[in-house]
Design an enzyme around this catalytic site. Structure first.
Site, PDB file in Angstrom:
ATOM      1  N   ARG A  54      14.016  -8.184  -2.506  1.00  0.00           N
ATOM      2  CA  ARG A  54      14.095  -7.116  -1.531  1.00  0.00           C
ATOM      3  C   ARG A  54      13.475  -5.830  -2.067  1.00  0.00           C
ATOM      4  NH1 ARG A  54      18.068  -8.667   2.066  1.00  0.00           N
ATOM      5  NH2 ARG A  54      18.375  -7.166   3.726  1.00  0.00           N
ATOM      6  N   ARG A  99      19.363   0.645   7.358  1.00  0.00           N
ATOM      7  CA  ARG A  99      18.781  -0.592   6.807  1.00  0.00           C
ATOM      8  C   ARG A  99      17.280  -0.635   7.066  1.00  0.00           C
ATOM      9  NH1 ARG A  99      22.433  -4.703   9.747  1.00  0.00           N
ATOM     10  NH2 ARG A  99      21.090  -6.291   8.823  1.00  0.00           N
TER      11      ARG A  99
HETATM   12  P1  AP5 Z   1      20.965  -9.616   4.907  1.00  0.00           P
HETATM   13  O1  AP5 Z   1      22.115 -10.432   5.282  1.00  0.00           O
HETATM   14  O2  AP5 Z   1      19.821 -10.235   4.227  1.00  0.00           O
HETATM   15  O3  AP5 Z   1      20.503  -8.832   6.184  1.00  0.00           O
HETATM   16  P2  AP5 Z   1      19.044  -8.318   6.648  1.00  0.00           P
HETATM   17  O4  AP5 Z   1      17.890  -8.485   5.790  1.00  0.00           O
HETATM   18  O5  AP5 Z   1      19.330  -6.929   7.068  1.00  0.00           O
HETATM   19  O6  AP5 Z   1      18.666  -9.273   7.742  1.00  0.00           O
HETATM   20  P3  AP5 Z   1      19.552  -9.831   8.843  1.00  0.00           P
HETATM   21  O7  AP5 Z   1      20.384 -10.950   8.351  1.00  0.00           O
HETATM   22  O8  AP5 Z   1      20.246  -8.682   9.517  1.00  0.00           O
HETATM   23  O9  AP5 Z   1      18.458 -10.342   9.865  1.00  0.00           O
HETATM   24  P4  AP5 Z   1      17.603 -11.689   9.893  1.00  0.00           P
HETATM   25  O10 AP5 Z   1      16.183 -11.336   9.604  1.00  0.00           O
HETATM   26  O11 AP5 Z   1      18.234 -12.763   9.091  1.00  0.00           O
HETATM   27  O12 AP5 Z   1      17.672 -12.004  11.433  1.00  0.00           O
HETATM   28  P5  AP5 Z   1      18.492 -13.118  12.243  1.00  0.00           P
HETATM   29  O13 AP5 Z   1      17.865 -14.447  12.064  1.00  0.00           O
HETATM   30  O14 AP5 Z   1      19.941 -12.974  12.024  1.00  0.00           O
HETATM   31  O15 AP5 Z   1      21.476  -8.404   3.981  1.00  0.00           O
HETATM   32  C1  AP5 Z   1      22.590  -7.628   4.346  1.00  0.00           C
HETATM   33  C2  AP5 Z   1      22.886  -6.627   3.252  1.00  0.00           C
HETATM   34  O16 AP5 Z   1      23.199  -7.323   2.024  1.00  0.00           O
HETATM   35  C3  AP5 Z   1      21.750  -5.683   2.875  1.00  0.00           C
HETATM   36  O17 AP5 Z   1      21.710  -4.560   3.719  1.00  0.00           O
HETATM   37  C4  AP5 Z   1      22.117  -5.340   1.430  1.00  0.00           C
HETATM   38  O18 AP5 Z   1      23.143  -4.371   1.388  1.00  0.00           O
HETATM   39  C5  AP5 Z   1      22.684  -6.648   0.899  1.00  0.00           C
HETATM   40  N1  AP5 Z   1      21.649  -7.490   0.257  1.00  0.00           N
HETATM   41  C6  AP5 Z   1      21.243  -8.734   0.663  1.00  0.00           C
HETATM   42  N2  AP5 Z   1      20.277  -9.211  -0.140  1.00  0.00           N
HETATM   43  C7  AP5 Z   1      20.055  -8.251  -1.088  1.00  0.00           C
HETATM   44  C8  AP5 Z   1      19.163  -8.134  -2.172  1.00  0.00           C
HETATM   45  N3  AP5 Z   1      18.271  -9.111  -2.473  1.00  0.00           N
HETATM   46  N4  AP5 Z   1      19.226  -7.019  -2.927  1.00  0.00           N
HETATM   47  C9  AP5 Z   1      20.102  -6.028  -2.658  1.00  0.00           C
HETATM   48  N5  AP5 Z   1      20.954  -6.059  -1.620  1.00  0.00           N
HETATM   49  C10 AP5 Z   1      20.946  -7.159  -0.841  1.00  0.00           C
HETATM   50  O19 AP5 Z   1      18.139 -12.637  13.739  1.00  0.00           O
HETATM   51  C11 AP5 Z   1      18.653 -11.429  14.270  1.00  0.00           C
HETATM   52  C12 AP5 Z   1      19.112 -11.639  15.741  1.00  0.00           C
HETATM   53  O20 AP5 Z   1      17.977 -11.868  16.562  1.00  0.00           O
HETATM   54  C13 AP5 Z   1      20.018 -12.875  15.919  1.00  0.00           C
HETATM   55  O21 AP5 Z   1      20.990 -12.579  16.880  1.00  0.00           O
HETATM   56  C14 AP5 Z   1      19.066 -13.959  16.416  1.00  0.00           C
HETATM   57  O22 AP5 Z   1      19.727 -14.917  17.199  1.00  0.00           O
HETATM   58  C15 AP5 Z   1      18.034 -13.165  17.184  1.00  0.00           C
HETATM   59  N6  AP5 Z   1      16.690 -13.716  17.094  1.00  0.00           N
HETATM   60  C16 AP5 Z   1      16.107 -14.307  15.995  1.00  0.00           C
HETATM   61  N7  AP5 Z   1      14.835 -14.668  16.270  1.00  0.00           N
HETATM   62  C17 AP5 Z   1      14.595 -14.264  17.552  1.00  0.00           C
HETATM   63  C18 AP5 Z   1      13.434 -14.343  18.413  1.00  0.00           C
HETATM   64  N8  AP5 Z   1      12.275 -14.897  17.989  1.00  0.00           N
HETATM   65  N9  AP5 Z   1      13.545 -13.828  19.647  1.00  0.00           N
HETATM   66  C19 AP5 Z   1      14.721 -13.255  20.082  1.00  0.00           C
HETATM   67  N10 AP5 Z   1      15.837 -13.169  19.326  1.00  0.00           N
HETATM   68  C20 AP5 Z   1      15.777 -13.660  18.071  1.00  0.00           C
END
Ligand code: AP5
Ligand code: MG
Ligand code: ZN
Length: 213
Positions: A88, A171
């Site tokens: 990240r 974020r």
């Molecule tokens: P993390 O859990 O990794 O969250 P993120 O990167 O903010 O990403 P998300 O999980 O929120 O989104 P995603 O891209 O997975 O999307 P999703 O598939 O769910 O990290 C959370 C926290 O943990 C960080 O802020 C940090 O504090 C910590 N952390 C984690 N890793 C770290 C690291 N390496 N270093 C330091 N800190 C760390 O999809 C989103 C939504 O959209 C869903 O509802 C889905 O159904 C919908 N959706 C998906 N695709 C589509 C599409 N094509 N069209 C319409 N809707 C869609």
């Protein structure tokens, strides 16, 4: 095959990683899911991580890197894995690179799912995530079969604590400052594949399977 999922929060990394995991039979490793499982179980790690996550900040590298390296050393990772949410920032990418180098190994593809910030907020508000297995749903786009219940493991679905609008904005800022530079990093390594993440999720998945073919 070793794959990295890049993209802003809510871009669909978890959604796509889950589908790739099923199709190619590779473990889906999400550092965010590991932290959330620790928070749920009340571990020391969970307590420490929660303070950062709730503010939308990155958990410190020393914690995150150790957890990730332990996880990829497990037996089920010997044929590869999909990293979702790691690396990240550049220091994390460099540690991963150095570890892989030691093993004479490398990342095969860094898949960057591009979604503009405006679309992200809408997605997050409708998202529901499983407290146990990390499976992700969306109230409109991907509803679970039974309201509030995970299709995969039967545990309950929640709105993540960090999906409030203010936290999502933080974020996104952290993403632009610290994570986006990885796009150049993997471009220089010749493994970057960018795709349009605003398309229907099955179309995005189709493109990914073509990239990985
Ligand atoms: P993390 O859990 O990794 O969250 P993120 O990167 O903010 O990403 P998300 O999980 O929120 O989104 P995603 O891209 O997975 O999307 P999703 O598939 O769910 O990290 C959370 C926290 O943990 C960080 O802020 C940090 O504090 C910590 N952390 C984690 N890793 C770290 C690291 N390496 N270093 C330091 N800190 C760390 O999809 C989103 C939504 O959209 C869903 O509802 C889905 O159904 C919908 N959706 C998906 N695709 C589509 C599409 N094509 N069209 C319409 N809707 C869609
Ligand atoms: Mg995710
Ligand atoms: Zn579940």
């Amino acid at each position: 095959m070793k794959i990295i999922m890049l993209g802003a929060p809510g871009a669909g990394k978890g959604t796509q990683a889950e589908m790739i995991s099923e199709k190619y039979n590779l473990p889906h490793i999400s550092t965010g899911d590991i932290f959330r499982a620790n928070i749920k179980n009340g571990t020391e790690l969970g307590k420490e991580a929660k303070g950062y996550m709730d503010k939308g900040l990155l958990v410190p590298d020393e914690l995150t890197v150790r957890i990730l390296l332990d996880r990829v050393a497990k037996e089920d990772c010997k044929n590869g894995y999909i990293l979702d949410g790691f690396p990240r920032n550049i220091p994390q990418a460099e540690v991963l690179d150095a570890e892989l180098n030691k093993l004479g190994d490398k990342i095969d593809a860094a898949i960057d799912i591009e979604v503009p910030d405006e679309s992200i907020i809408k997605r997050m508000i409708g998202r529901r995530a499983c407290v146990s297995c990390g499976a992700t749903y969306h109230l409109e786009n991907v509803p679970p079969k039974k309201e509030g219940i995970c299709d995969k493991c039967g545990d309950k679905l929640i709105l993540r604590d960090d999906d409030r609008e203010e936290t999502v904005k933080n974020r996104l800022n952290v993403y632009h400052e610290q994570t986006q530079p990885l796009i150049d990093f993997y471009q220089r390594k010749g493994v970057l594949k960018s795709l349009d993440g605003t398309k229907d999720m099955m179309d995005v998945f189709q493109e990914i399977t073509e990239i990985l073919a």
